[in-house]
Design an enzyme around this catalytic site. Structure first.
Site, PDB file in Angstrom:
ATOM      1  N   ILE B 136     149.398  51.358 -39.791  1.00 25.63           N
ATOM      2  CA  ILE B 136     149.050  52.579 -39.062  1.00 25.63           C
ATOM      3  C   ILE B 136     148.140  53.460 -39.913  1.00 25.63           C
ATOM      4  O   ILE B 136     148.337  53.572 -41.127  1.00 25.63           O
ATOM      5  CB  ILE B 136     150.357  53.340 -38.697  1.00 25.63           C
ATOM      6  CG1 ILE B 136     151.209  52.485 -37.753  1.00 25.63           C
ATOM      7  CG2 ILE B 136     150.052  54.698 -38.076  1.00 25.63           C
ATOM      8  CD1 ILE B 136     152.633  52.993 -37.552  1.00 25.63           C
ATOM      9  N   CYS B 137     147.120  54.077 -39.267  1.00 25.48           N
ATOM     10  CA  CYS B 137     146.312  55.115 -39.918  1.00 25.48           C
ATOM     11  C   CYS B 137     145.485  54.523 -41.058  1.00 25.48           C
ATOM     12  O   CYS B 137     144.662  53.644 -40.819  1.00 25.48           O
ATOM     13  CB  CYS B 137     147.262  56.228 -40.386  1.00 25.48           C
ATOM     14  SG  CYS B 137     146.517  57.724 -41.035  1.00 25.48           S
ATOM     15  N   ILE B 138     145.679  54.955 -42.279  1.00 25.85           N
ATOM     16  CA  ILE B 138     144.895  54.470 -43.420  1.00 25.85           C
ATOM     17  C   ILE B 138     145.511  53.208 -44.036  1.00 25.85           C
ATOM     18  O   ILE B 138     144.863  52.513 -44.828  1.00 25.85           O
ATOM     19  CB  ILE B 138     144.755  55.579 -44.500  1.00 25.85           C
ATOM     20  CG1 ILE B 138     143.745  55.214 -45.593  1.00 25.85           C
ATOM     21  CG2 ILE B 138     146.102  55.917 -45.131  1.00 25.85           C
ATOM     22  CD1 ILE B 138     142.328  55.042 -45.113  1.00 25.85           C
ATOM     23  N   THR B 192     146.633  50.472 -35.774  1.00 22.04           N
ATOM     24  CA  THR B 192     146.274  51.561 -34.860  1.00 22.04           C
ATOM     25  C   THR B 192     145.788  52.755 -35.688  1.00 22.04           C
ATOM     26  O   THR B 192     146.312  53.008 -36.772  1.00 22.04           O
ATOM     27  CB  THR B 192     147.476  51.941 -33.960  1.00 22.04           C
ATOM     28  OG1 THR B 192     147.037  52.880 -32.953  1.00 22.04           O
ATOM     29  CG2 THR B 192     148.609  52.591 -34.737  1.00 22.04           C
TER      30      THR B 192
END
Lengths: 220, 220
Positions: B136-138, B192
């Site tokens: 997720i994210c970074i 995501t």
């Protein structure tokens, strides 16, 4: 039509010495889902104490309630003394021991508790303006102390000792399950047990979703 | 049938120096909604630094990644070195700068980054056992560094500089929106953008819900 604005009062970051994180995040999620703008707020005071959440033991650290609450709010938070209750349509208080330690002294003084003056002022003013109020987990003790003499109806789940303190302030306690809410339509006060009962995120989220929707429905 | 078990790797508590709190809580919520048991884990290391989330400035404090992560996990967390990947059905890594500072050194070293040895071992082992992985994210930069030479497909949203680092490790980046996921069916890797793009809890939650469901569907 401009977006509705709801204040969310935080008390740190972590359920053993601050805001119950899941409860706060679910509150923000369901407000966002309903198309409502949320304004996170906290008092600029030192935490009553700091707890190592891995061991459960108190540490010697000093942490500030506003600064730690900013972790949940992603930096977007106001000192509650700078917010005018007239600008908001409703107010919600998530729980966690922070609500009982940093927003009031229930966690250390039980029925002899007092409420942080900024928090008391904010809730009293919001209530006198007819704004609906939502209280999650242990935070209904604050509602009871501040508004109890109006016989306001509240729930903290089914914990007898806490319910007795709530009733000692003049409020009426009713037992509820995690995924349910107590509603006082007359005083526009909604509450849900959340992690006072547990058992986990799904049930707590269900109760908080109902609370958020009910609070919003009570806005004039 | 026994409950599925999914590991969630945390990196502190607060997006500027630890786990992005909303992303972690949504991960736990959607796992719980799917009837899955989650096992929160973190490395027992000092945070790279501590950031005051109100001012955005670094402080002189020292905080421990496992201890701070325990705030999100409500005390129910394991040192990742004590967890055997064979006991889990899948693994998910929420984001926040903690993922880029405490689980790897992307936040300070960019494409010269290395990955914490415990995290690298855990992800490599889980992958070699055929367990699906969610990033997720970074946190996809960690997937790229550890698994990139398999040309694994990933997204961190649409940030060009980060996408270039991901591709420099041999992974393939694809642009995605906040409420969408990138799926590499062959390598069982799902990602995501979450707060790499924002804008708020609702959209981030939608992306993470899709990620959780897809990761669970890839379990053998």
């Amino acid at each position: 039509m401009s977006k509705k604005k709801v204040g969310v009062i935080l008390s740190g970051c972590g359920f053993k010495d601050g805001t119950e994180i899941h409860e706060a995040v679910f509150t923000l999620l369901f407000l966002d889902k309903e198309g409502v703008e949320y304004i996170c707020m906290a008092p600029d005071v030192e935490q009553t104490f700091v707890v190592n959440h891995l061991t459960g033991e108190r540490t010697n650290e000093k942490r500030n309630v506003l600064v730690e609450s900013a972790r949940i709010a992603r930096g977007n938070i106001k000192n509650i003394k700078d917010v005018n209750p007239e600008e908001l349509d409703a107010v919600i208080l998530p729980g966690g021991f922070g609500a009982a330690l940093n927003l009031c002294s229930f966690g250390t003084e039980g029925k002899n508790m007092s409420v942080n003056p900024e928090i008391e002022r904010f809730i009293k003013k919001s209530h006198s303006l007819g704004k609906p109020l939502g209280f999650i987990c242990i935070s209904p003790v604050i509602a009871a102390k501040v508004l109890g003499n109006e016989h306001v109806k509240l729930t903290i789940g089914n914990d007898k000792a806490t319910a007795e303190v709530i009733e000692s302030f003049g409020a009426k306690h009713e037992n509820k399950n995690t995924d349910d809410i107590s509603v006082d339509e007359k005083y526009k006060v909604v509450s849900t047990p959340a992690y006072m009962l547990g058992p986990g995120p799904k049930d707590v989220a269900n109760g908080i979703e109902k609370l958020v929707k009910k609070v919003l429905s009570l806005i004039k």
